[in-house]
Design an enzyme around this catalytic site. Structure first.
Site, PDB file in Angstrom:
ATOM      1  N   GLU A   1       4.699  -5.421  -5.116  1.00 49.88           N
ATOM      2  CA  GLU A   1       3.468  -5.325  -4.329  1.00 49.88           C
ATOM      3  C   GLU A   1       2.379  -4.805  -5.263  1.00 49.88           C
ATOM      4  O   GLU A   1       2.353  -3.624  -5.600  1.00 49.88           O
ATOM      5  CB  GLU A   1       3.672  -4.369  -3.139  1.00 49.88           C
ATOM      6  CG  GLU A   1       4.672  -4.882  -2.113  1.00 49.88           C
ATOM      7  CD  GLU A   1       4.241  -6.160  -1.438  1.00 49.88           C
ATOM      8  OE1 GLU A   1       3.023  -6.467  -1.441  1.00 49.88           O
ATOM      9  OE2 GLU A   1       5.093  -6.882  -0.907  1.00 49.88           O
TER      10      GLU A   1
ATOM     11  N   CYS B   1      -4.850  -1.130  -2.125  1.00 48.24           N
ATOM     12  CA  CYS B   1      -4.617  -2.444  -2.738  1.00 48.24           C
ATOM     13  C   CYS B   1      -5.180  -3.592  -1.910  1.00 48.24           C
ATOM     14  O   CYS B   1      -5.407  -4.681  -2.433  1.00 48.24           O
ATOM     15  CB  CYS B   1      -3.122  -2.654  -2.988  1.00 48.24           C
ATOM     16  SG  CYS B   1      -2.103  -2.491  -1.500  1.00 48.24           S
TER      17      CYS B   1
END
Length: 461
Positions: A212, A246
């Site tokens: 990720e 993110c």
């Protein structure tokens, strides 16, 4: 040289090989322990987040409530998830007494490496999926959130046996040593640069990974967008965790005909949320380090600042800042900002900017503000990215029915809910044959009606 973590790895490996983790009761017990740890220590965990980088109350509780919700999902759905699943076979095979079954089995000992920006949520969410799938877990929290890491290193042994869940603190040296071990699965959340290091190490043992990562997440605001809604949601989505998220909008393309109005509304949204002096706001987190405050401040071009622009490196503070009109040559568009500096660019032709974005590294998220379905469909059909929202930002990342993850430079693999269970499970596909069915497809082939015997596999009558 002896690996410091070999004995812990061997302990979990031996326990996994006992098959104890495959039972429904073991999985539920681990989930219950995780929930108790979060509930019993909510105040201490929230306080640690505030100490590490000034996370405001909403962002603190977010890190507790989201993992708790994921636990509830698995508790309610685990029996169905672990049950063998019958699948359809070609008619000829089923008619002759064969069946197809998919079994979900755990991989084994799983390493979860968490990031600093959500040091509880993004460490425990993957661990929860791993435990639900029947894996043991070794956790490696971020060393840049030392208060949170220290608290977790105290709590994990209190709630879990080391053969089930363990935690190792430290920095680069500890991660390097952990990555030398032949884990059965590795889950990493962090930067693309470190993701490449993790993937290279995993390749040595052919260990499957979920990465990720991140990237510059695009946001597009067209002429039909509700500009008030767009401004509020982009202002919040970009500046939550002081931009250290993110999935935060990384830049905005706004149609030139509404750009001035949108900029004015975006400024107003920032003032409404964080005040005239955001350094005094209890709702704005700080940068994780002086280094990162200095890095993000370096992206601020004074001639393009239309809002904000102030910073204090020693205080790890960067003011929510708007840069307009930005271009792809600006420092803030050369990499992921990961901070509260938002470049805004005007556009006239949607197809032209989509062609530009298609040639950039694929982002983890994208956000579209529009009421024009043809525009929405065009963007979704043309741009590749991990996931995102239409007329929202960021919210897709905590809905357990929406698989979450990146693509290309922004990562690989999806998790959350059912997708997380499937990602942390090996799919074992089985053909259960009819023990009494005569099927001659073996040599010698001369004189045999091979096509007739093979028809049961093709689905032909």
């Amino acid at each position: 040289m002896t690996n410091r973590f070999q004995s812990l790895f061997d302990l979990q490996c031996a326990y996994f090989l006992s098959d104890a983790t495959k039972s429904y009761n073991w999985r539920i017990d681990q989930l219950d322990r995780m929930e108790r740890m979060l509930t019993d220590n909510k105040d201490a965990l929230c306080d640690a987040l505030h100490q590490d980088f000034g996370k405001p109350p909403f962002e603190q509780l977010f890190e507790i409530t989201v993992p708790s919700g994921v636990i509830r999902y698995y508790r309610e759905n685990l029996k169905a998830l672990i049950a063998p699943q019958k699948v359809e076979l070609p008619k000829g095979l089923e008619a002759t007494g064969n069946s197809g079954v998919i079994y979900k089995e755990p991989y084994g000992v799983t390493l979860v490496i968490g990031p600093f920006n959500a040091p509880i949520l993004l460490l425990l969410d993957p661990a929860i999926a791993a435990l639900a799938a029947g894996n043991t877990v070794i956790l490696k929290p971020a060393n840049t959130t030392p208060t949170t890491a220290a608290l977790l290193s105290e709590l994990i042994p209190r709630y879990f046996a080391p053969e089930n869940v363990a935690i190792i603190t430290g920095g680069r040296e500890e991660i390097s040593e952990l990555l030398q071990l032949p884990f059965d699965f590795i889950f990493f959340t962090g930067s693309s640069a470190v993701g490449k290091v993790v993937m290279r190490a995993a390749a040595e043992n052919l260990t499957p990974v979920i990465l990720e990562l991140g990237g510059q997440n695009t946001t597009i605001v067209d002429t039909t967008a509700n500009l008030d809604i767009a401004a509020d949601r982009i202002a919040w989505g970009h500046n939550a965790i002081s931009g250290q998220w993110c999935i935060a909008p990384g830049y905005v393309y706004v149609h030139e005909s509404v750009a001035d109005v949108f900029i004015a509304k975006l400024k107003a949204s920032l003032v409404k949320m964080y005040g005239e002096d955001p350094s005094q706001s209890p709702d704005l987190a700080r940068m994780i380090s002086e280094h990162d405050a200095k890095r993000v401040a370096s992206y601020i071009l004074p001639e393009k600042v239309v809002h904000g622009g102030r910073y204090d490196v020693k205080a790890r503070y960067v003011e929510p800042t708007l840069l307009y009109p930005s271009t792809w040559d600006d420092p803030a568009l050369q990499q992921e900002v990961f901070g509260p500096v938002l470049p805004v660019m005007p556009y006239g032709n949607l197809k032209e900017i989509v062609e530009i974005m298609k040639r950039k590294p694929k982002s983890l998220a994208a956000y579209i503000f529009s009421k024009n379905q043809a525009v929405i469909d065009f963007i979704l059909g043309s741009l590749s990215f991990g996931g995102g929202c239409v007329n929202q930002t960021n919210l897709h990342c905590w809905i357990d029915s929406l698989p979450f993850g990146g693509v290309g430079n922004s990562g690989m693999g999806k998790y959350y809910g059912k997708a997380g269970f499937n990602a942390l499970s090996n799919t074992k596909a089985m053909l259960i044959g009819n023990p009494d069915l005569e099927l001659d497809v073996f040599p010698p082939y001369t004189g045999k009606d091979i096509a007739k015997n093979l028809s049961v596999f093709s689905g032909e009558e």
